[in-house]
Motif scaffolding. Sequence first.
Motif, short mmCIF file in Angstrom:
data_model
loop_
_atom_site.label_atom_id
_atom_site.label_comp_id
_atom_site.label_asym_id
_atom_site.label_seq_id
_atom_site.Cartn_x
_atom_site.Cartn_y
_atom_site.Cartn_z
N ASN A 98 0.81 -1.21 0.00
CA ASN A 98 0.00 0.00 0.00
C ASN A 98 0.85 1.28 0.00
O ASN A 98 0.32 2.37 -0.16
CB ASN A 98 -0.91 0.02 1.23
CG ASN A 98 -1.97 -1.08 1.18
OD1 ASN A 98 -2.75 -1.12 0.24
ND2 ASN A 98 -1.97 -1.95 2.16
N LYS A 99 2.16 1.10 0.17
CA LYS A 99 3.04 2.26 0.25
C LYS A 99 3.10 2.98 -1.10
O LYS A 99 3.36 2.37 -2.14
CB LYS A 99 4.45 1.81 0.66
CG LYS A 99 5.41 2.96 0.90
CD LYS A 99 6.76 2.44 1.37
CE LYS A 99 7.72 3.58 1.64
NZ LYS A 99 9.04 3.09 2.10
N GLY A 100 2.84 4.27 -1.08
CA GLY A 100 2.98 5.08 -2.28
C GLY A 100 1.76 5.14 -3.18
O GLY A 100 1.72 5.92 -4.13
N GLU B 1 -11.78 10.98 -22.94
CA GLU B 1 -11.71 9.53 -23.05
C GLU B 1 -10.50 8.99 -22.29
O GLU B 1 -10.54 7.93 -21.69
CB GLU B 1 -11.64 9.11 -24.52
CG GLU B 1 -12.92 9.35 -25.29
CD GLU B 1 -12.79 8.95 -26.76
OE1 GLU B 1 -11.65 8.69 -27.18
OE2 GLU B 1 -13.82 8.91 -27.45
N GLU B 2 -9.40 9.76 -22.33
CA GLU B 2 -8.19 9.33 -21.64
C GLU B 2 -8.40 9.23 -20.13
O GLU B 2 -7.90 8.36 -19.46
CB GLU B 2 -7.03 10.29 -21.95
CG GLU B 2 -6.45 10.18 -23.36
CD GLU B 2 -7.35 10.84 -24.41
OE1 GLU B 2 -8.29 11.56 -24.01
OE2 GLU B 2 -7.11 10.62 -25.61
N GLN B 3 -9.20 10.19 -19.59
CA GLN B 3 -9.45 10.19 -18.15
C GLN B 3 -10.40 9.07 -17.73
O GLN B 3 -10.39 8.65 -16.58
CB GLN B 3 -10.03 11.55 -17.73
CG GLN B 3 -9.02 12.69 -17.80
CD GLN B 3 -9.67 14.05 -17.60
OE1 GLN B 3 -10.76 14.30 -18.09
NE2 GLN B 3 -9.00 14.92 -16.86
N LEU B 4 -11.21 8.61 -18.66
CA LEU B 4 -12.14 7.52 -18.34
C LEU B 4 -11.42 6.18 -18.27
O LEU B 4 -11.87 5.26 -17.63
CB LEU B 4 -13.25 7.44 -19.40
CG LEU B 4 -14.35 8.49 -19.32
CD1 LEU B 4 -15.27 8.38 -20.52
CD2 LEU B 4 -15.14 8.35 -18.03
N GLY B 5 -10.30 6.06 -18.98
CA GLY B 5 -9.59 4.79 -19.01
C GLY B 5 -8.50 4.73 -17.96
O GLY B 5 -8.19 5.71 -17.29
N TYR B 6 -7.88 3.54 -17.81
CA TYR B 6 -6.79 3.37 -16.87
C TYR B 6 -5.44 3.70 -17.49
O TYR B 6 -4.42 3.69 -16.83
CB TYR B 6 -6.77 1.93 -16.35
CG TYR B 6 -7.81 1.66 -15.29
CD1 TYR B 6 -7.93 2.50 -14.19
CD2 TYR B 6 -8.64 0.57 -15.37
CE1 TYR B 6 -8.87 2.27 -13.22
CE2 TYR B 6 -9.59 0.32 -14.38
CZ TYR B 6 -9.70 1.17 -13.32
OH TYR B 6 -10.63 0.93 -12.34
N GLY B 7 -5.43 3.96 -18.79
CA GLY B 7 -4.18 4.26 -19.46
C GLY B 7 -4.22 5.63 -20.10
O GLY B 7 -5.22 6.34 -20.02
N LYS C 270 3.69 -0.25 -11.87
CA LYS C 270 3.36 0.95 -11.10
C LYS C 270 1.85 1.13 -11.11
O LYS C 270 1.20 0.82 -12.10
CB LYS C 270 4.05 2.17 -11.71
CG LYS C 270 5.56 2.15 -11.60
CD LYS C 270 6.16 3.42 -12.20
CE LYS C 270 7.68 3.40 -12.07
NZ LYS C 270 8.28 4.63 -12.67
N PRO C 271 1.26 1.63 -10.03
CA PRO C 271 -0.19 1.84 -10.01
C PRO C 271 -0.61 2.85 -11.06
O PRO C 271 0.04 3.89 -11.23
CB PRO C 271 -0.46 2.34 -8.59
CG PRO C 271 0.86 2.88 -8.11
CD PRO C 271 1.89 2.04 -8.77
N LEU C 272 -1.69 2.54 -11.78
CA LEU C 272 -2.19 3.44 -12.81
C LEU C 272 -3.06 4.54 -12.22
O LEU C 272 -3.22 5.61 -12.81
CB LEU C 272 -3.00 2.65 -13.85
CG LEU C 272 -2.20 1.66 -14.70
CD1 LEU C 272 -3.14 0.82 -15.53
CD2 LEU C 272 -1.21 2.38 -15.58
N VAL C 273 -3.64 4.26 -11.06
CA VAL C 273 -4.50 5.25 -10.42
C VAL C 273 -4.09 5.41 -8.96
O VAL C 273 -3.55 4.49 -8.35
CB VAL C 273 -6.00 4.83 -10.49
CG1 VAL C 273 -6.47 4.79 -11.91
CG2 VAL C 273 -6.23 3.50 -9.79
#
Length: 223
Positions: free
Chosen positions: A28-30, A50-56, A192-195
């Motif tokens: 959970n760190k970071g 559209e970019e903000q709706l996706g995970y990428g 790395k976490p996408l969100v």
Amino acid sequence: MRKEMKVLLAGAVALSSVLWAGEVIDINKGVDNPALIKKEDLGNKKVVTEEQLGYGAASLTGNTPPPKIEYDRPAPGAAKRFARSYVNAPPLIPHSVKGLLPITAKNNACLGCHMPDVAKSMGATPIPPSHFTDFRPSTKLVNGQVVKEGKVVGKDLKNTTDIKIAKFKKLKKLNPARYNCSQCHVPQANVKPLVGNTFKPDFMSKKQMESSNLLEVIDEGVK
């Protein structure tokens, strides 16, 4: 596969002295990255792309292949445990699973190291008591009626959720419902976490980061 398994198990025995001794990797760190969270705070934005709706970062309408995921982990016995995501969460698998999966009806390599009677000598996390317990309510068909925990469904019970506390049945062997380890326990990819994530687990002790006490607290809050 058998040859690979023997190599992995031999490695685990050789490295069993490298016990984790309470050292865990905090997954959970970071993840509560302020920049990521601010970027994803869509509540005050008039227009959402559209970019903000996706995970990428790619458009949802494009034909972009997913990123390559690496599951490069040390051999069993050589890896530090991952801290649990939250109290009594199924722990992630910290080591390589090459040659250990898939689990079949005739072969479950996980049991060779994680059964309670051998786990300590192998430097592995023992399977907890909850996996040797049957939590399902006693169910019988009596004169055409379904009877759960001595109560008739549809008569004494309006529905099965009316059963608040099922009787625990301690088993001498591993509960077959828990046999498929990879159904809940999975390896952790090196990504790395996408969100961003504002969730923070509320561990009451360091021990809860490393082990399960589910059987002790299963009835907490139940009347």
